[in-house]
Design a protein around this motif. Structure first.
Motif, PDB file in Angstrom:
ATOM      1  N   GLN A 110     -37.845  25.743  13.721  1.00 53.57           N
ATOM      2  CA  GLN A 110     -37.501  27.157  13.836  1.00 53.57           C
ATOM      3  C   GLN A 110     -37.512  27.787  12.453  1.00 53.57           C
ATOM      4  N   ARG A 114     -37.872  31.986  10.210  1.00 49.12           N
ATOM      5  CA  ARG A 114     -37.993  33.443  10.240  1.00 49.12           C
ATOM      6  C   ARG A 114     -39.065  33.852   9.248  1.00 49.12           C
ATOM      7  N   LYS A 174     -40.661  37.356   7.122  1.00 49.55           N
ATOM      8  CA  LYS A 174     -40.342  38.715   6.699  1.00 49.55           C
ATOM      9  C   LYS A 174     -41.554  39.598   6.946  1.00 49.55           C
ATOM     10  N   TYR A 212     -36.819  40.900   9.529  1.00 46.76           N
ATOM     11  CA  TYR A 212     -37.098  39.485   9.744  1.00 46.76           C
ATOM     12  C   TYR A 212     -37.314  39.225  11.230  1.00 46.76           C
ATOM     13  N   LEU A 213     -38.291  38.382  11.517  1.00 45.58           N
ATOM     14  CA  LEU A 213     -38.630  38.000  12.881  1.00 45.58           C
ATOM     15  C   LEU A 213     -38.420  36.495  13.002  1.00 45.58           C
ATOM     16  N   ALA A 214     -37.598  36.083  13.979  1.00 48.49           N
ATOM     17  CA  ALA A 214     -37.306  34.664  14.167  1.00 48.49           C
ATOM     18  C   ALA A 214     -38.288  34.062  15.167  1.00 48.49           C
ATOM     19  N   TYR A 215     -38.633  32.818  14.934  1.00 44.43           N
ATOM     20  CA  TYR A 215     -39.591  32.151  15.812  1.00 44.43           C
ATOM     21  C   TYR A 215     -39.278  30.667  15.896  1.00 44.43           C
ATOM     22  N   TYR A 242     -41.134  33.696  19.864  1.00 38.44           N
ATOM     23  CA  TYR A 242     -40.407  34.487  18.863  1.00 38.44           C
ATOM     24  C   TYR A 242     -39.428  35.426  19.548  1.00 38.44           C
ATOM     25  N   ASP A 243     -38.395  35.794  18.820  1.00 34.55           N
ATOM     26  CA  ASP A 243     -37.440  36.796  19.283  1.00 34.55           C
ATOM     27  C   ASP A 243     -38.009  38.180  18.995  1.00 34.55           C
ATOM     28  N   GLU A 261     -32.287  36.073  16.893  1.00 38.28           N
ATOM     29  CA  GLU A 261     -32.080  36.083  15.443  1.00 38.28           C
ATOM     30  C   GLU A 261     -33.010  37.041  14.715  1.00 38.28           C
ATOM     31  N   SER A 262     -33.720  37.880  15.444  1.00 33.28           N
ATOM     32  CA  SER A 262     -34.607  38.865  14.812  1.00 33.28           C
ATOM     33  C   SER A 262     -33.865  40.163  14.549  1.00 33.28           C
ATOM     34  N   ASP A 263     -34.231  40.815  13.445  1.00 33.97           N
ATOM     35  CA  ASP A 263     -33.616  42.096  13.112  1.00 33.97           C
ATOM     36  C   ASP A 263     -34.058  43.171  14.104  1.00 33.97           C
TER      37      ASP A 263
END
Length: 324
Positions: free
Chosen positions: A5, A7, A9, A15-18, A63-64, A70-72
């Motif tokens: 996992q 993130r 930028k 930030y994008l979580a994946y 991804y979120d 956890e993504s902005d």
């Protein structure tokens, strides 16, 4: 393999979580970005057999979407921003010039936006139980007149747009105390869906407790408004994406729909596919809205999308063109 996992930028500072699943990226023959639906996250369950993943060499990125997990959040969320988030994710992770996309339920509006804005990046896409926006001009009035979902969507968008705090108060006071009422409600789910919901997490973001959190509510609200608000294009006007890439004729688009889906009726999907004959339309007998959780369906989706193989019961349906 264990799910790595991280993130990334984005260019606007978010930030994008994946997380990654499947075979290692460097060993993969196929790269797929999975797009989750309403109230879900990168931890969604895509019920595919590990044997198939290993056999044909599939690398997944989940991804979120903005504001989820956890993504902005993205205060400027739009159809276009959803597509460009996917493109930046692919570029930052070096997924190559072309990749596959699979969108689940409301995550399908991201897919439509990618077909509009970045078709040259798509090797193929599949939409599973996709949402339909009743504001699309291509939907005949005759199909909408007796559909109660149209009025529900219309008034929900209006209230969410103009009275968001009232809506938040209402859903945390009067709608449900947990998700159990939603999950057991035959208005939304058929018998097979309800059985599935006994064995999966369900909709943890839609509990009264989570909806009291302003960040959670605002993410769900913005997602809903983009999905069901005014679009600047009608999917029925999109050109065949197989003509957009460098390898013409190599891209394919699939829609997978449950015949008994009570959230999005099959009639609307059939109507859209009549107007877009380049879509391969698959209808799951006795399938509800949660077909992505049914045994064998995800394997069938991948075999059709990646290998062009269709099991007899899931072969693309010929949609008869009728006068509207």
């Amino acid at each position: 393999m264990e799910d790595p996992q991280g993130r990334i930028k984005l260019s606007d500072g978010r930030y994008l979580a994946y997380k990654e699943r499947g075979v290692p990226k460097d060993d993969a023959k196929f790269t797929i970005v999975l797009v989750h639906g309403f109230g879900s996250s990168k931890d969604m369950n895509f019920n595919v057999s590990q044997e198939l993943v290993n056999e044909i060499g599939i690398y997944f990125v989940l991804y979120d979407r903005a504001g989820y997990g956890e993504s902005d959040p993205n205060p400027k969320r739009s159809l276009k921003s959803e597509a460009y988030d996917v493109q930046e994710l692919a570029d930052r992770l070096e997924l190559g010039s072309r990749f596959y996309l699979i969108g689940i339920s409301m995550g399908s509006y991201t897919i439509w936006s990618c077909l509009k804005h970045i078709p040259q990046r798509l090797a193929g896409v599949a939409m599973v139980a996709p949402v339909v926006n009743y504001r699309w001009p291509s939907i005949p009035k005759s199909l909408m007149q007796k559909d109660y979902r149209r009025e529900v969507a219309k008034w929900s968008v209006w209230i969410a747009n103009y009275f968001p705090r009232l809506l938040q108060w209402f859903v945390t006071q009067n709608l449900f105390s947990t998700t159990s009422m939603l999950e057991k409600n035959p208005v939304y789910f058929n018998d097979q869906d309800i059985e599935i919901l006994k064995h999966i997490k369900g909709f943890p973001m839609l509990t009264k407790e989570k909806l009291r959190e302003r960040g959670v509510f605002d993410t769900l609200r913005s997602d809903f408004l983009v999905a069901f608000g005014d679009w600047n294009f009608d999917p029925a006007d999109l050109p065949d994406p197989s003509l957009s890439g460098p390898e013409k004729g190599s891209s394919s688009v699939h829609i997978w729909q449950g015949y008994e889906d009570k959230v999005m009726p099959f009639q609307l999907q059939r109507c859209l596919c009549r107007k877009l004959p380049w879509i391969r339309y698959h209808e799951v007998p006795k399938g509800g809205h949660l077909i992505v959780h049914y045994d064998g369906v995800c394997d069938a989706i991948l075999k059709s999308l990646l290998l062009g193989e269709d099991l007899p019961m899931y072969k693309p349906k010929a949609v008869i063109i009728e006068p509207t």
